[in-house]
Design a protein around this motif. Structure first.
Motif, PDB file in Angstrom:
ATOM      1  N   TYR A   1      20.214  95.554 -97.247  1.00 66.69           N
ATOM      2  CA  TYR A   1      21.230  96.353 -96.565  1.00 66.69           C
ATOM      3  C   TYR A   1      21.032  97.822 -96.943  1.00 66.69           C
ATOM      4  O   TYR A   1      20.721  98.137 -98.099  1.00 66.69           O
ATOM      5  CB  TYR A   1      22.629  95.880 -96.985  1.00 66.69           C
ATOM      6  CG  TYR A   1      23.742  96.415 -96.113  1.00 66.69           C
ATOM      7  CD1 TYR A   1      24.078  95.770 -94.925  1.00 66.69           C
ATOM      8  CD2 TYR A   1      24.433  97.572 -96.454  1.00 66.69           C
ATOM      9  CE1 TYR A   1      25.089  96.251 -94.103  1.00 66.69           C
ATOM     10  CE2 TYR A   1      25.447  98.068 -95.647  1.00 66.69           C
ATOM     11  CZ  TYR A   1      25.772  97.397 -94.474  1.00 66.69           C
ATOM     12  OH  TYR A   1      26.763  97.889 -93.661  1.00 66.69           O
ATOM     13  N   PRO A   2      21.197  98.744 -96.009  1.00 67.87           N
ATOM     14  CA  PRO A   2      20.975 100.169 -96.315  1.00 67.87           C
ATOM     15  C   PRO A   2      21.885 100.678 -97.442  1.00 67.87           C
ATOM     16  O   PRO A   2      23.101 100.520 -97.378  1.00 67.87           O
ATOM     17  CB  PRO A   2      21.307 100.863 -94.988  1.00 67.87           C
ATOM     18  CG  PRO A   2      21.085  99.814 -93.946  1.00 67.87           C
ATOM     19  CD  PRO A   2      21.499  98.520 -94.588  1.00 67.87           C
ATOM     20  N   ARG A   3      21.277 101.262 -98.442  1.00 70.14           N
ATOM     21  CA  ARG A   3      22.032 101.826 -99.553  1.00 70.14           C
ATOM     22  C   ARG A   3      22.586 103.197 -99.154  1.00 70.14           C
ATOM     23  O   ARG A   3      21.855 104.038 -98.633  1.00 70.14           O
ATOM     24  CB  ARG A   3      21.126 101.953-100.778  1.00 70.14           C
ATOM     25  CG  ARG A   3      21.754 102.644-101.954  1.00 70.14           C
ATOM     26  CD  ARG A   3      20.786 102.689-103.120  1.00 70.14           C
ATOM     27  NE  ARG A   3      20.998 103.871-103.938  1.00 70.14           N
ATOM     28  CZ  ARG A   3      20.403 104.089-105.106  1.00 70.14           C
ATOM     29  NH1 ARG A   3      19.549 103.218-105.585  1.00 70.14           N
ATOM     30  NH2 ARG A   3      20.635 105.178-105.776  1.00 70.14           N
ATOM     31  N   PRO A   4      23.883 103.444 -99.392  1.00 70.88           N
ATOM     32  CA  PRO A   4      24.477 104.707 -98.947  1.00 70.88           C
ATOM     33  C   PRO A   4      24.082 105.890 -99.830  1.00 70.88           C
ATOM     34  O   PRO A   4      23.635 105.726-100.962  1.00 70.88           O
ATOM     35  CB  PRO A   4      25.974 104.442 -99.036  1.00 70.88           C
ATOM     36  CG  PRO A   4      26.099 103.449-100.158  1.00 70.88           C
ATOM     37  CD  PRO A   4      24.875 102.572-100.037  1.00 70.88           C
ATOM     38  N   THR A   5      24.255 107.071 -99.279  1.00 73.21           N
ATOM     39  CA  THR A   5      24.104 108.318-100.029  1.00 73.21           C
ATOM     40  C   THR A   5      25.421 109.085 -99.937  1.00 73.21           C
ATOM     41  O   THR A   5      26.331 108.686 -99.211  1.00 73.21           O
ATOM     42  CB  THR A   5      22.965 109.183 -99.458  1.00 73.21           C
ATOM     43  OG1 THR A   5      23.252 109.462 -98.075  1.00 73.21           O
ATOM     44  CG2 THR A   5      21.630 108.476 -99.572  1.00 73.21           C
ATOM     45  N   LEU A   6      25.528 110.169-100.678  1.00 75.02           N
ATOM     46  CA  LEU A   6      26.780 110.930-100.704  1.00 75.02           C
ATOM     47  C   LEU A   6      27.041 111.613 -99.359  1.00 75.02           C
ATOM     48  O   LEU A   6      26.192 112.354 -98.868  1.00 75.02           O
ATOM     49  CB  LEU A   6      26.737 111.984-101.807  1.00 75.02           C
ATOM     50  CG  LEU A   6      26.519 111.483-103.241  1.00 75.02           C
ATOM     51  CD1 LEU A   6      26.588 112.671-104.207  1.00 75.02           C
ATOM     52  CD2 LEU A   6      27.559 110.438-103.614  1.00 75.02           C
TER      53      LEU A   6
ATOM     54  N   ALA B   1      26.767 111.754-108.806  1.00 81.05           N
ATOM     55  CA  ALA B   1      28.034 112.459-108.615  1.00 81.05           C
ATOM     56  C   ALA B   1      27.822 113.728-107.817  1.00 81.05           C
ATOM     57  O   ALA B   1      26.890 114.508-108.093  1.00 81.05           O
ATOM     58  CB  ALA B   1      28.661 112.798-109.968  1.00 81.05           C
ATOM     59  N   GLY B   2      28.687 113.949-106.830  1.00 75.54           N
ATOM     60  CA  GLY B   2      28.623 115.173-106.050  1.00 75.54           C
ATOM     61  C   GLY B   2      28.920 116.385-106.911  1.00 75.54           C
ATOM     62  O   GLY B   2      29.656 116.309-107.902  1.00 75.54           O
ATOM     63  N   SER B   3      28.375 117.544-106.542  1.00 75.76           N
ATOM     64  CA  SER B   3      28.497 118.761-107.347  1.00 75.76           C
ATOM     65  C   SER B   3      29.936 119.273-107.453  1.00 75.76           C
ATOM     66  O   SER B   3      30.253 120.045-108.357  1.00 75.76           O
ATOM     67  CB  SER B   3      27.608 119.858-106.760  1.00 75.76           C
ATOM     68  OG  SER B   3      27.975 120.145-105.412  1.00 75.76           O
ATOM     69  N   GLU B   4      30.814 118.828-106.546  1.00 77.28           N
ATOM     70  CA  GLU B   4      32.204 119.277-106.578  1.00 77.28           C
ATOM     71  C   GLU B   4      33.119 118.288-107.301  1.00 77.28           C
ATOM     72  O   GLU B   4      34.339 118.431-107.257  1.00 77.28           O
ATOM     73  CB  GLU B   4      32.709 119.490-105.147  1.00 77.28           C
ATOM     74  CG  GLU B   4      31.986 120.608-104.406  1.00 77.28           C
ATOM     75  CD  GLU B   4      32.467 120.756-102.979  1.00 77.28           C
ATOM     76  OE1 GLU B   4      33.435 120.053-102.594  1.00 77.28           O
ATOM     77  OE2 GLU B   4      31.886 121.576-102.241  1.00 77.28           O
ATOM     78  N   THR B   5      32.540 117.314-107.986  1.00 77.45           N
ATOM     79  CA  THR B   5      33.338 116.320-108.701  1.00 77.45           C
ATOM     80  C   THR B   5      33.258 116.550-110.203  1.00 77.45           C
ATOM     81  O   THR B   5      32.432 117.332-110.681  1.00 77.45           O
ATOM     82  CB  THR B   5      32.858 114.888-108.395  1.00 77.45           C
ATOM     83  OG1 THR B   5      31.643 114.613-109.129  1.00 77.45           O
ATOM     84  CG2 THR B   5      32.585 114.704-106.911  1.00 77.45           C
ATOM     85  N   LYS B   6      34.093 115.831-110.949  1.00 75.44           N
ATOM     86  CA  LYS B   6      34.127 115.959-112.411  1.00 75.44           C
ATOM     87  C   LYS B   6      33.275 114.904-113.096  1.00 75.44           C
ATOM     88  O   LYS B   6      33.261 114.824-114.332  1.00 75.44           O
ATOM     89  CB  LYS B   6      35.572 115.816-112.892  1.00 75.44           C
ATOM     90  CG  LYS B   6      36.166 114.439-112.594  1.00 75.44           C
ATOM     91  CD  LYS B   6      37.603 114.311-113.069  1.00 75.44           C
ATOM     92  CE  LYS B   6      38.170 112.921-112.787  1.00 75.44           C
ATOM     93  NZ  LYS B   6      39.559 112.772-113.232  1.00 75.44           N
TER      94      LYS B   6
ATOM     95  N   ALA C   1      35.970 111.410-104.587  1.00 74.71           N
ATOM     96  CA  ALA C   1      36.220 111.667-106.006  1.00 74.71           C
ATOM     97  C   ALA C   1      37.684 111.532-106.390  1.00 74.71           C
ATOM     98  O   ALA C   1      37.997 111.128-107.520  1.00 74.71           O
ATOM     99  CB  ALA C   1      35.708 113.062-106.375  1.00 74.71           C
ATOM    100  N   GLN C   2      38.609 111.850-105.475  1.00 75.02           N
ATOM    101  CA  GLN C   2      40.029 111.768-105.827  1.00 75.02           C
ATOM    102  C   GLN C   2      40.534 110.329-105.922  1.00 75.02           C
ATOM    103  O   GLN C   2      41.652 110.098-106.351  1.00 75.02           O
ATOM    104  CB  GLN C   2      40.883 112.576-104.843  1.00 75.02           C
ATOM    105  CG  GLN C   2      40.869 112.078-103.409  1.00 75.02           C
ATOM    106  CD  GLN C   2      39.860 112.818-102.565  1.00 75.02           C
ATOM    107  OE1 GLN C   2      38.690 112.903-102.928  1.00 75.02           O
ATOM    108  NE2 GLN C   2      40.314 113.355-101.441  1.00 75.02           N
TER     109      GLN C   2
ATOM    110  N   TRP D   1      32.002 113.504-103.042  1.00 76.30           N
ATOM    111  CA  TRP D   1      31.947 112.046-103.139  1.00 76.30           C
ATOM    112  C   TRP D   1      31.094 111.625-104.334  1.00 76.30           C
ATOM    113  O   TRP D   1      30.344 112.432-104.893  1.00 76.30           O
ATOM    114  CB  TRP D   1      31.373 111.437-101.864  1.00 76.30           C
ATOM    115  CG  TRP D   1      32.293 111.489-100.686  1.00 76.30           C
ATOM    116  CD1 TRP D   1      32.753 112.609-100.053  1.00 76.30           C
ATOM    117  CD2 TRP D   1      32.856 110.373-100.001  1.00 76.30           C
ATOM    118  NE1 TRP D   1      33.570 112.263 -99.003  1.00 76.30           N
ATOM    119  CE2 TRP D   1      33.649 110.893 -98.946  1.00 76.30           C
ATOM    120  CE3 TRP D   1      32.777 108.991-100.148  1.00 76.30           C
ATOM    121  CZ2 TRP D   1      34.354 110.076 -98.054  1.00 76.30           C
ATOM    122  CZ3 TRP D   1      33.470 108.180 -99.266  1.00 76.30           C
ATOM    123  CH2 TRP D   1      34.256 108.721 -98.235  1.00 76.30           C
ATOM    124  N   VAL D   2      31.222 110.336-104.705  1.00 71.24           N
ATOM    125  CA  VAL D   2      30.462 109.770-105.825  1.00 71.24           C
ATOM    126  C   VAL D   2      29.848 108.452-105.378  1.00 71.24           C
ATOM    127  O   VAL D   2      30.487 107.670-104.657  1.00 71.24           O
ATOM    128  CB  VAL D   2      31.380 109.537-107.045  1.00 71.24           C
ATOM    129  CG1 VAL D   2      30.591 108.933-108.205  1.00 71.24           C
ATOM    130  CG2 VAL D   2      32.046 110.844-107.480  1.00 71.24           C
TER     131      VAL D   2
END
Length: 358
Positions: free
Chosen positions: A35-40, A99-104, A134-135, A45-46
């Motif tokens: 199955y296709p693996r997702p990306t951000l 982890a996306g650059s806008e996440t903690k 991320a939230q 997003w994470v």
């Protein structure tokens, strides 16, 4: 283009909902190792490597092909659509893969996600990897607890915690009625209310589940058909909180007549699939009672406390204050997801049903 859209990269194993509504439940799913693996989808997003996923009633409805209600999409309500995603699963525990650059978040951190809308708007957690805004993702402290135990804690525990202590403002010495107590949220509500020093009345439809609820800690366990009669004896002045996990259609007949002065009814579950109250007007709510619906949404002030409370509860499980055998009913491997659905749908569980992901 939906806000969660992404360009897949690579492959993963997933339990794909290939035949909604098929019988038995195992016929609904196909294990797909490519199955296709997702990306951000965006920097907010994470991507998480899933280790375990807890089952929810909403997923049973999705598997059956039942149309969801718009509120079930949560933060993605603007992208409501009636058809289920290819991969179900609204809650999970695992480790941060990217982890996306806008996440903690940082790669490798233990985490848990509550993607209420994510299990319907986009592919969910019955897979090796899942994306999560991320939230709706929260850190888990380092722990010796197994993944299936962690998977039976986080979302059900927080839903119970938020309902009792954020919405109802339940305090030590108060009396709480947990209507539908054998559900995973119901079991956690019993555990948390007792830990806070409250008196707990728990309900069940089945006599053979009463002893389990007593073992969990309920002071009184009442069978559904005896509820109105027994409440008059157990709480003649009413209960301070009625946590409604069955559905809002019982509010007028059960909740409001049995609330103590300044008591609260908190609707959290909708097991009856009934999202609305028929022929109900706010004028029927007594001025000294209150009613609310509890659901965690991004931006709500209590979201900031999720990681702290999860951490505290994990420590209490490690210390033995909360015992896994009380809140984790049964664990299945992902390839047996159909059996897990059937077990839950047959109402055999008292507590959480979890699937582990290799």
């Amino acid at each position: 283009m939906p806000s969660w859209d992404n360009t897949p990269s690579g492959k993963m194993t997933a339990a794909v909902l290939s035949s909604p509504g098929a019988s038995p439940p195992s016929k609904c799913f196909t294990m797909d190792k490519e199955y296709p693996r997702p990306t951000l989808p965006s920097p907010s997003w994470v991507l998480v490597k899933v280790k375990a996923a807890g089952l929810n009633r909403a997923e049973l409805r999705g598997r059956n092909g039942d149309e969801p209600a718009p509120p079930e999409f949560g933060m993605f309500v603007d992208e409501f659509h009636p058809d289920p995603p290819k991969i179900l699963g609204e809650e999970f525990v695992g480790t941060v893969e990217e982890a996306g650059s806008e996440t903690k978040f940082n790669k490798g951190e233990l985490c848990t996600g509550f993607i209420y809308g994510g299990g319907k708007a986009f592919d969910g957690a019955y897979a090796e990897y899942v994306i999560c805004p991320a939230q709706r993702l929260f850190r888990i402290p380092q722990t010796s607890l197994s993944w299936d135990v962690l998977g039976a804690i986080t979302m059900s525990m927080w839903t119970a915690y938020g309902s009792l202590f954020e919405a109802a403002q339940l305090t030590k010495g108060a009396t709480a009625l947990i209507h539908g107590a054998t559900s995973s949220v119901g079991v956690w509500a019993v555990l948390l209310a007792k830990d806070r020093g409250c008196t707990v009345i728990a309900t069940t439809r089945k006599q053979d589940k009463a002893e389990k609820l007593k073992a969990v800690g309920a002071d009184h366990v009442v069978l559904e058909h005896e509820l109105n009669e027994q409440l008059k004896k157990l709480a003649p002045k009413g209960v301070d909180c009625l946590l409604e996990l069955v559905g809002p259609d019982t509010i007028q007949s059960l909740a409001l007549p049995n609330l103590a002065k300044h008591g609260s009814v908190v609707v959290t579950g909708v097991l009856t699939k009934q999202w609305a109250m028929k022929e109900f007007t706010p004028a029927l709510i007594p001025p000294t009672r209150k009613m609310t619906f509890y659901s965690l949404e991004p931006g709500q002030e209590e979201a900031e406390g999720v990681e702290r409370i999860v951490g505290e509860v994990v420590k209490k499980v490690e210390s033995g204050t909360f015992k896994p055998e009380h809140f984790l009913d049964k664990t299945f491997p992902l390839e047996r997801i159909g059996e897990a659905h059937e077990y839950m749908e047959d109402s055999k569980a008292v507590g959480k049903v979890v699937v582990t992901v290799p």
